[in-house]
Motif scaffolding. Structure first.
Motif, PDB file in Angstrom:
ATOM      1  N   THR A  89     -36.302  25.128  -3.631  1.00 26.65           N
ATOM      2  CA  THR A  89     -36.887  24.928  -4.786  1.00 26.65           C
ATOM      3  C   THR A  89     -37.624  25.839  -5.314  1.00 26.65           C
ATOM      4  O   THR A  89     -37.935  25.888  -6.643  1.00 26.65           O
ATOM      5  N   GLN A  94     -38.423  29.994  -9.031  1.00 26.03           N
ATOM      6  CA  GLN A  94     -39.636  30.287  -9.662  1.00 26.03           C
ATOM      7  C   GLN A  94     -40.028  31.774  -9.569  1.00 26.03           C
ATOM      8  O   GLN A  94     -40.621  32.533 -10.294  1.00 26.03           O
ATOM      9  N   SER A 123     -48.848  25.373  -9.052  1.00 25.91           N
ATOM     10  CA  SER A 123     -49.065  24.044  -8.805  1.00 25.91           C
ATOM     11  C   SER A 123     -50.483  23.537  -8.150  1.00 25.91           C
ATOM     12  O   SER A 123     -50.696  22.320  -8.362  1.00 25.91           O
ATOM     13  N   ASP A 143     -49.074  16.681 -11.365  1.00 28.48           N
ATOM     14  CA  ASP A 143     -47.801  16.241 -11.731  1.00 28.48           C
ATOM     15  C   ASP A 143     -47.836  16.518 -13.318  1.00 28.48           C
ATOM     16  O   ASP A 143     -48.437  15.535 -14.021  1.00 28.48           O
ATOM     17  N   GLY A 151     -42.977  20.966 -16.075  1.00 27.38           N
ATOM     18  CA  GLY A 151     -42.739  21.526 -14.820  1.00 27.38           C
ATOM     19  C   GLY A 151     -43.076  22.549 -15.096  1.00 27.38           C
ATOM     20  O   GLY A 151     -43.396  23.552 -15.946  1.00 27.38           O
ATOM     21  N   TYR A 152     -43.324  23.259 -13.877  1.00 26.84           N
ATOM     22  CA  TYR A 152     -43.969  24.721 -13.538  1.00 26.84           C
ATOM     23  C   TYR A 152     -42.907  25.730 -14.126  1.00 26.84           C
ATOM     24  O   TYR A 152     -43.415  26.792 -14.664  1.00 26.84           O
ATOM     25  N   ASN A 153     -41.706  25.591 -13.686  1.00 27.47           N
ATOM     26  CA  ASN A 153     -40.731  26.717 -14.144  1.00 27.47           C
ATOM     27  C   ASN A 153     -40.504  26.661 -15.830  1.00 27.47           C
ATOM     28  O   ASN A 153     -40.455  27.694 -16.512  1.00 27.47           O
ATOM     29  N   SER A 200     -42.981  25.731 -17.690  1.00 26.18           N
ATOM     30  CA  SER A 200     -44.190  26.137 -18.198  1.00 26.18           C
ATOM     31  C   SER A 200     -44.033  27.649 -18.170  1.00 26.18           C
ATOM     32  O   SER A 200     -44.582  28.377 -19.144  1.00 26.18           O
ATOM     33  N   ARG A 244     -50.832  19.443 -19.315  1.00 25.75           N
ATOM     34  CA  ARG A 244     -51.206  19.167 -17.824  1.00 25.75           C
ATOM     35  C   ARG A 244     -52.087  17.599 -18.064  1.00 25.75           C
ATOM     36  O   ARG A 244     -52.411  17.454 -19.062  1.00 25.75           O
TER      37      ARG A 244
END
Lengths: 301, 221
Positions: A279, A283, B23, B89, B93-95, B97, B144
């Motif tokens: 996953t 990224q 994260s 959390d 999400g990070y991607n 973002s 966030r």
């Protein structure tokens, strides 16, 4: 004439690269490791063997390795090496180059799906996913280089790479270098993305697609993979090393040395890093794409 | 000289991008610290030969001390204070973002191409990097949940303003820059202490759940 020297070097020296990577990894692990020429021995051994074909497979399965290798040979004719133009160069050929990489991937995936094995289907699905993420990074990066050097062909971009190019655009070129290095690792299924040594089908994506190939077919696939590593590596080295400033013979030698250093870097990366969680791979590739885009923006400024 | 400025500005942009995709709280704090250190040579580099002197040097030293060491230390202390989750959390999400970061980058570059710089001020990269940091900081604050990450977003935003101030208005008096630095220091100091105590008392600093803190709800229970 010397453009053909680069093509010749690619065809002859390509299998050396995995050998260098393996030796570097062995050195880090405290082993002696296989001989540097082991990939050549493997290819010779595989070519002498006969092939076994499953009855569920069709002509697609047999065509895969042949078409893939043919596409990679054309791609190596497009990639400039040692600061001189490639034998084949035309405006916009970097799109054709990306297309050839795509063709190789496509036929390998078709051959994998043709076996009807669920594992190979899974590998093909992952290959498609990661390649789709790596391609924007690759194309955006090359666009940035094209903008900075004014060349529309790979030879025009990398063949003119000199110290003056670097001093004029240090930041974008450095960013593209890092981005293409990540693409290089992803496309060649090296460690932060895929572990080439693993034999657990659930975790790998490139090796699992070729599980059913044997004998000469596997030799063709491994040779094509080595060629792919060579051509993508020659792009990274071509951007990183402004060899245009050197005389022809020296530029060639410097480029070959650059390829070997790149392999040592890959070996060090593989020894120091673990494979990323599946996953997390998107990224990483997304990050590479962002770097390329940033390079493009800075280049446009 | 210009290529050094550009290299620093690109590295600052990269730290903001890592912050968008990171994260772990530790990584985020380290990125903000790195950004603070990267900011410090800017007053010296951008001042030009005339402004190069003790004033710029003082500002650079103050930046390293406050942004590179002081803030990260406060934040790290706040993280250690409570048993907060290391992983956050976020609402985005990070991607996603990172992709939003790309969009913000586009906006920053487009916007800065519309804003003409006074001639002879900074390099062409100063304005887009400043705008990008401001936008990225605001995005982090908005996306966030953890109070501590929101403070980090505030710091990134402030760093953008700092780049803008040092790059565009290098003639403004040192007193103004130091005053802003002091203001931010006071704000982050208070926030750091508040988060530290929130973490100890509540075991979390989730800003969404802070509405549960009032007396009224307790009575209703």
């Amino acid at each position: 004439m010397s453009g053909y020297a680069g093509l010749f070097a690619a065809l002859v020296l390509a299998p050396l690269l995995p050998g260098v990577i393996n030796r570097t990894k062995s050195f880090f692990a405290g082993r002696r490791g296989p001989p540097l020429l082991q990939p050549y021995f493997d290819l010779a051994k595989l070519l002498r063997k006969g092939a076994v074909y499953s009855t569920t497979t069709t002509w697609l399965f047999r065509a895969g390795p042949v078409v893939g290798l043919a596409a990679m040979i054309v791609a190596s004719a497009l990639a400039p090496f040692g600061g001189v133009s490639a034998p084949l160069a035309f405006a916009g050929d970097f799109l054709f180059f990306a297309g050839l990489l795509g063709v190789t991937r496509f036929v390998t995936m078709l051959a994998a799906l043709d076996t009807g094995s669920s594992f190979e289907g899974m590998g093909a699905s992952r290959e498609a996913q990661f390649a789709a993420l790596a391609e924007p990074a690759f194309l955006l990066g090359l666009t940035a280089v094209a903008w900075k050097t004014g060349g529309l062909s790979l030879s025009g971009m990398l063949g003119t790479n000199s110290f003056a190019t670097w001093s004029g655009a240090t930041a974008p070129l450095a960013l593209v270098c890092v981005s293409l290095l990540v693409v290089f690792l992803a496309e060649n299924a090296r460690i932060p993305v895929d572990d080439p040594n693993t034999h657990l089908e659930l975790t790998m994506f490139h090796e699992v697609m070729v599980l059913d190939h044997g004998g000469p077919d596997l030799a063709l696939i491994q040779y094509a993979a080595a060629l792919k590593m060579w051509v993508l590596g020659s792009l990274v080295v071509g951007i990183a090393l402004p060899v245009r400033s050197l005389a022809h013979g020296w530029a060639f030698a410097a480029s070959v040395a650059g390829m070997l250093v790149l392999c040592v870097i890959v070996g060090v990366v593989e020894s120091c890093l673990a494979r990323l969680r599946l996953t997390r791979v998107p990224q990483l590739l997304l990050g590479a794409g962002v770097l390329s885009l940033l390079a493009l923006f800075i280049g446009l400024k | 000289m210009n290529s050094w400025i550009d290299a620093v500005l690109v590295l600052i942009t990269l730290t903001s991008l890592v912050l968008l995709g990171a994260s772990r709280l530790g990584t985020s704090i380290r990125m903000v610290a790195l950004q603070g250190v990267l900011l410090s040579p800017l007053p010296l580099l951008l001042a030009g030969p005339s402004g190069f002197g003790p004033r710029a040097a003082m500002l650079a030293v103050a930046t390293v001390l406050i942004k590179g060491l002081g803030f990260p230390w406060l934040m790290a202390r706040a993280v250690r204070g409570g048993s907060q989750r290391r992983e956050m959390d976020p609402r985005v999400g990070y991607n996603a973002s990172l992709l939003a970061g790309v969009l913000l980058m586009v906006v920053a570059f487009l916007l800065s191409s519309r804003l003409p710089l006074p001639p002879g001020e900074g390099t062409p990269l100063v304005l887009p990097v400043a705008l990008f940091n401001i936008l990225a900081g605001m995005f982090v604050i908005a996306s966030r949940r953890q109070a501590i990450t929101q403070v980090l977003g505030y710091l990134v935003m402030e760093n953008g303003i700092y780049v803008f101030g040092v790059g565009i208005a290098s003639h403004q008096p040192l007193l103004v820059e130091l005053g802003i630095l002091l203001d931010v220091f006071a704000a982050v100091f208070v926030m750091g202490i508040v988060i530290f105590h929130m973490g100890r008392e509540l075991d979390h600093t989730d800003t969404d759940r802070l509405t549960l803190l009032n007396d009224w709800q307790k009575e209703k229970e």
